[in-house]
Design an enzyme around this catalytic site. Structure first.
Site, short mmCIF file in Angstrom:
data_model
loop_
_atom_site.label_atom_id
_atom_site.label_comp_id
_atom_site.label_asym_id
_atom_site.label_seq_id
_atom_site.Cartn_x
_atom_site.Cartn_y
_atom_site.Cartn_z
N GLU A 133 -67.17 10.69 32.54
CA GLU A 133 -66.59 10.18 31.30
C GLU A 133 -65.34 9.38 31.60
O GLU A 133 -64.62 9.65 32.57
CB GLU A 133 -66.18 11.35 30.38
CG GLU A 133 -67.32 12.24 29.96
CD GLU A 133 -66.84 13.37 29.07
OE1 GLU A 133 -67.70 14.00 28.42
OE2 GLU A 133 -65.62 13.63 29.02
N THR B 103 -55.94 14.48 25.78
CA THR B 103 -57.38 14.72 25.68
C THR B 103 -57.97 13.72 24.70
O THR B 103 -57.24 13.09 23.93
CB THR B 103 -57.68 16.17 25.23
OG1 THR B 103 -59.08 16.41 25.31
CG2 THR B 103 -57.18 16.42 23.81
N HIS C 89 -66.52 18.52 22.61
CA HIS C 89 -65.10 18.67 22.29
C HIS C 89 -64.91 19.90 21.40
O HIS C 89 -65.31 19.92 20.24
CB HIS C 89 -64.48 17.44 21.61
CG HIS C 89 -62.98 17.40 21.80
ND1 HIS C 89 -62.39 16.76 22.86
CD2 HIS C 89 -61.98 17.95 21.10
CE1 HIS C 89 -61.08 16.89 22.80
NE2 HIS C 89 -60.81 17.63 21.73
N ASP C 90 -64.28 20.91 21.96
CA ASP C 90 -63.93 22.15 21.27
C ASP C 90 -65.14 22.99 20.85
O ASP C 90 -65.00 23.91 20.02
CB ASP C 90 -63.04 21.88 20.05
CG ASP C 90 -61.63 21.48 20.45
OD1 ASP C 90 -61.28 21.63 21.64
OD2 ASP C 90 -60.87 21.02 19.57
N ARG D 283 -51.01 23.74 42.40
CA ARG D 283 -50.43 24.31 43.62
C ARG D 283 -50.68 23.47 44.86
O ARG D 283 -50.21 23.82 45.94
CB ARG D 283 -51.01 25.73 43.86
CG ARG D 283 -50.46 26.79 42.95
CD ARG D 283 -49.03 27.15 43.26
NE ARG D 283 -48.90 27.77 44.56
CZ ARG D 283 -48.90 29.10 44.75
NH1 ARG D 283 -49.06 29.91 43.72
NH2 ARG D 283 -48.76 29.60 45.96
N HIS E 249 -64.01 13.92 33.92
CA HIS E 249 -63.36 12.86 33.15
C HIS E 249 -62.09 12.45 33.90
O HIS E 249 -60.99 12.90 33.56
CB HIS E 249 -63.03 13.34 31.74
CG HIS E 249 -62.54 12.25 30.83
ND1 HIS E 249 -62.80 12.27 29.48
CD2 HIS E 249 -61.83 11.13 31.06
CE1 HIS E 249 -62.25 11.20 28.92
NE2 HIS E 249 -61.65 10.49 29.87
N GLY F 116 -65.95 22.14 28.48
CA GLY F 116 -65.04 22.42 29.58
C GLY F 116 -63.98 23.43 29.26
O GLY F 116 -64.03 24.56 29.73
N HIS F 117 -63.01 23.07 28.42
CA HIS F 117 -61.84 23.91 28.19
C HIS F 117 -62.21 25.33 27.75
O HIS F 117 -61.73 26.31 28.33
CB HIS F 117 -60.92 23.26 27.17
CG HIS F 117 -59.66 24.02 26.92
ND1 HIS F 117 -58.56 23.92 27.74
CD2 HIS F 117 -59.33 24.92 25.96
CE1 HIS F 117 -57.61 24.71 27.30
NE2 HIS F 117 -58.05 25.33 26.22
#
EC number: 2.6.99.2
Length: 238
Positions: free
Chosen positions: A70, A101, A191-192, A18, A43, A214-215
């Site tokens: 990263e 990613t 990661h995941d 936004r 990252h 993160g995600h």
């Protein structure tokens, strides 16, 4: 206890969608620290689609815990950014330009000489170096020969296979960790990783120093709120 470093890329993605400064990336980082996170990870990518290069400078000025940057050290702009900010740690990730990613670790055998050179560049400035690797013993051995301080185990395969057979899914990671310990390398992972698979991973990997998440964490925060979510992840690491 294994440290939790919160990757705030997704906060930057939301902000950028936004324009303006809502949500405030710096405030979120400081709140994550206040809620108990022991590190902040970013990252930045060349197109600055989430973390902007200016964000790194803004965060470096206020982060009190460990700051981890990263990225792909083959990008001169990234190297300059890290050297200018001198974070606690730089994690070298072999991303291709435009990659959504991270999806693989370094071939530390093929790129050993290059990585050895880059590790020395960052260590000379007092920056701890971690190399992103797949859970392959030979890649861990190659990483050790570069002089890196740590490796970061790429955990997508573990997360993907966790529900089918978690014991099988983690075998290669345990072997990689044992080799890293024997070679004197610190171990990070990411990661995941999420609230479902994190505890088993952390309990199974000997010498796990840090996870970068993160995600999943930011997604969980939509339901639980950021403070509660950070606390939930910390609980999984106990």
């Amino acid at each position: 206890m294994t440290k939790l470093s919160v990757n705030i890329n997704k906060i930057a993605t939301l902000r950028n969608s936004r324009g303006g400064n809502n949500p405030d990336l710096v405030k979120v980082a400081l709140d994550c620290e206040r809620f108990g996170a022991q590190g902040i990870t970013v990252h930045p990518r060349p197109d600055e689609r989430h973390i902007r290069y200016q964000d790194v400078y803004d965060l470096k000025a206020v982060i009190a815990t460990e700051f981890n940057i990263e990225g792909n050290c083959k990008e001169d702009k990234f190297v300059d950014l890290v050297l200018a900010n001198k974070p606690a740690q730089v994690t070298l990730v072999p991303d291709a330009e435009g990659q959504i990613t991270s999806n693989h670790g370094w071939d530390t055998i093929k790129h050993k000489d290059y990585l050895k050179e880059m590790v020395a560049v960052f260590q000379k400035e007092g920056i701890r170096v971690s190399i992103f690797v797949d859970p392959v013993v030979e890649m861990v051995e190659g990483a050790a020969e570069t002089g890196t301080d740590r490796i970061e185990l790429y955990t997508e395969a573990y997360a993907h296979n966790y529900y089918a057979d978690r014991e099988k899914a983690i075998i290669s990671y345990i072997a990689a960790a044992h080799k890293a310990n024997a070679l004197g390398l610190g171990i990070n992972a990411g990661h995941d990783l999420d609230l479902h698979n994190l505890h088993y991973f952390a309990q199974s990997i000997p010498g796990l120093l840090e996870v970068s998440i993160g995600h999943a964490l930011i997604s969980d925060a939509l339901y639980f709120g950021l403070e509660t979510t950070v606390q939930k992840y910390l609980q999984q690491l106990k």
